[in-house]
Design an enzyme around this catalytic site. Structure first.
Site, PDB file in Angstrom:
ATOM      1  N   HIS A 153       0.830  -1.222   0.000  1.00 18.45           N
ATOM      2  CA  HIS A 153       0.000   0.000   0.000  1.00 18.45           C
ATOM      3  C   HIS A 153       0.861   1.267   0.000  1.00 18.45           C
ATOM      4  O   HIS A 153       0.409   2.317   0.438  1.00 18.45           O
ATOM      5  CB  HIS A 153      -0.958   0.049   1.194  1.00 18.45           C
ATOM      6  N   SER A 274      14.977  22.485 -14.762  1.00 23.12           N
ATOM      7  CA  SER A 274      13.798  23.284 -15.074  1.00 23.12           C
ATOM      8  C   SER A 274      14.252  24.619 -15.640  1.00 23.12           C
ATOM      9  O   SER A 274      15.303  25.137 -15.260  1.00 23.12           O
ATOM     10  CB  SER A 274      12.983  23.498 -13.803  1.00 23.12           C
ATOM     11  N   LYS A 280      15.813  22.375  -9.489  1.00 21.61           N
ATOM     12  CA  LYS A 280      15.130  21.141  -9.880  1.00 21.61           C
ATOM     13  C   LYS A 280      16.046  20.105 -10.514  1.00 21.61           C
ATOM     14  O   LYS A 280      16.959  20.430 -11.250  1.00 21.61           O
ATOM     15  CB  LYS A 280      14.030  21.484 -10.887  1.00 21.61           C
ATOM     16  N   GLU A 287       9.822   9.210 -15.920  1.00 26.24           N
ATOM     17  CA  GLU A 287       8.426   9.598 -16.160  1.00 26.24           C
ATOM     18  C   GLU A 287       7.958   9.137 -17.533  1.00 26.24           C
ATOM     19  O   GLU A 287       6.816   8.708 -17.718  1.00 26.24           O
ATOM     20  CB  GLU A 287       8.268  11.115 -16.041  1.00 26.24           C
TER      21      GLU A 287
END
Ligand code: ARG
Length: 455
Positions: A153, A274, A280, A287
């Site tokens: 979970h 970024s 960043k 992704e």
């Protein structure tokens, strides 16, 4: 190519919707391979002369060289790769070129080309999956005893090891290879010679072309041969499952590299910055691997939908099999390459993994098991007592191992200091020696076993 009974030409729209050369040119190698085998067989059985076969062979090889060199003119008015190659062949070698299409149709030709393409794709992808597995196994061997939190979970569950976690993906990927191999075995029959749909009266030798093209034999029903794309559906299904497995790993990399987790670091090679936020480090490759099942599963559903309810045999609908198929295979290849790269690149933050492994009362099961072993509790009662001890620790804002023996005895008077031996993360993972369990010795042995299997 088929103008005999036509007076006018097709409208521009007809040409645009009909043409597949924009994408089926990707199958040029397969198309030429199939035509070479077909011509050799036609000469062997005496349907064409040896001179014609030689001219066709030279012509096809020259066309292959043209395409390779980028000098071949692909023509949309010639619809597809089959017509493009055949027309150019006749341009180059004259009469002989016009004899190539004897005893064959574009229907069995395209069925053949797609099969050959899928088979090549399977072989390439299989090698890539094996490469990802080798990368994972090497990191698993390196980190057989690097503890980390195991989750269910996505909540802290029990301590595990980084190596054990990576080997879970090795198992999944090995099943992906198995699915690809199954699909390959089932599809490895040659449809060439089914012709338009009913076979041919020419004395062709389908066993000969099948063998020349590396098939186990010819397909047994000409209608099925030109009508079926279930082999491509099966391949796409294996691709979709593999992409789904990769996406889970990619998602874990996204989670692990998040600074709140800080479980692993990716180098600059697999992160991006970024344009506005200088701090960043984005795990874009992960992704994108996470996103790939969108288009790959899309291709599977797309082809299932194209084929659903299609009456036998060939229908032009089936031309719509290719773009999704090619795109899925190419994107899975990219996802596999990116995954292999990230596996080799990533550095686990071992001290952080260790402290996280001990957080969240992760050794509570070990405590319950200790109550069963040492104090002969039935497991259900041990679970309950442990729950009360967790509540006591939580109330004090400490870990289980930081409770004093007095605090424990207030819950269960028979607990003795031996309990502290099982509350550490190291003891927890070492104790899990059941076959397939997380104990570092198990993990090291399993990594060795995989190293040998993949060598
Ligand atoms: N371009 C076609 C396809 O991809 C080739 C087969 C065409 N056959 C036909 N009878 N129109 O399906």
């Amino acid at each position: 190519m088929w103008g005999g009974r036509f007076a006018g030409g097709p409208s521009a729209i007809m040409g645009a919707i009909n043409a597949s050369i924009g994408f089926d040119r990707k199958m040029w190698r397969q198309d030429i391979r199939g035509s070479l085998a077909h011509a050799a067989m036609l000469a062997h059985v005496g349907v064409i002369s040896a001179q014609d076969e030689a001219a066709i062979r030279d012509g096809l090889n020259a066309i292959a060289a043209e395409i390779e060199a980028g000098t071949f003119q692909f023509r949309e008015d010639l619809e597809d790769i089959h017509f493009n190659v055949e027309a150019r062949l006749t341009e180059r070698v004259g009469e002989a070129g016009k004899r190539l299409h004897t005893g064959r149709s574009r229907n069995d030709q395209v069925a053949l080309d797609v099969r050959l393409w899928v088979r090549d794709a399977i072989d390439g992808l299989d090698a890539q999956v094996a490469d990802v597995m080798r990368a994972l196994v090497a990191r698993a061997a390196e980190h057989a005893d690097t503890v980390m939190p195991g989750f269910t979970h996505l909540q802290p569950a029990q301590p595990t090891t980084f190596g054990h976690h990576l080997l879970a993906y090795v198992e999944m990927l090995s099943r992906d290879r198995g699915r690809m191999a199954d699909a390959r075995r089932r599809m490895n029959e040659s449809p060439l010679g089914a012709a338009a749909l009913c076979g041919t009266g020419f004395p062709i030798d389908r066993h000969m072309t099948a063998a020349a093209l590396g098939f186990d034999g010819p397909t047994r029903n000409s209608l099925d041969s030109v009508a079926s794309r279930d082999f491509a559906i099966e391949f796409l299904s294996a691709c979709a499952i593999c992409a789904t497995n990769l996406s889970r790993f990619a998602e874990e990399i996204v989670i692990w590299t998040n600074p709140y987790f800080n479980f692993v670091k990716l180098s600059d090679a697999f992160t991006t910055g970024s344009s506005i936020m200088p701090q960043k480090r984005n795990p874009d490759a992960a992704e994108l691997v996470r996103a790939k099942p969108g288009r790959i599963t899309g291709a599977l559903v797309g082809l299932l939908t194209v084929m659903k309810g299609l009456p036998l045999t060939y229908g032009k609908d089936m031309q719509e099999d290719k773009e999704g198929l090619f795109d899925a295979a190419e994107n899975l290849a990219l996802a596999l390459a990116a995954t292999a790269g990230m596996v080799r690149d990533m550095r686990p933050v071992t001290d952080r993994l260790e402290s996280a492994a001990g957080a969240g009362f992760s050794t509570a099961t070990d405590l319950a098991d200790w109550l069963v072993r040492e104090l002969k509790f039935p497991f259900r009662d041990a679970h309950h007592v442990t729950g009360r001890l967790v509540a006591a620790a939580e109330g004090r804002g400490v870990d289980l191992s930081a409770l004093t023996i007095e605090e424990m005895r207030a819950v269960e008077p028979r607990i003795h200091p031996g309990v502290f031996d099982v509350l550490s993360v190291g003891a927890s993972v070492r104790s899990r020696t059941s076959y397939g369990g997380t104990a570092p010795a198990n993990v090291a042995a399993m990594a060795r076993e995989w190293e040998e299997r993949l060598a």
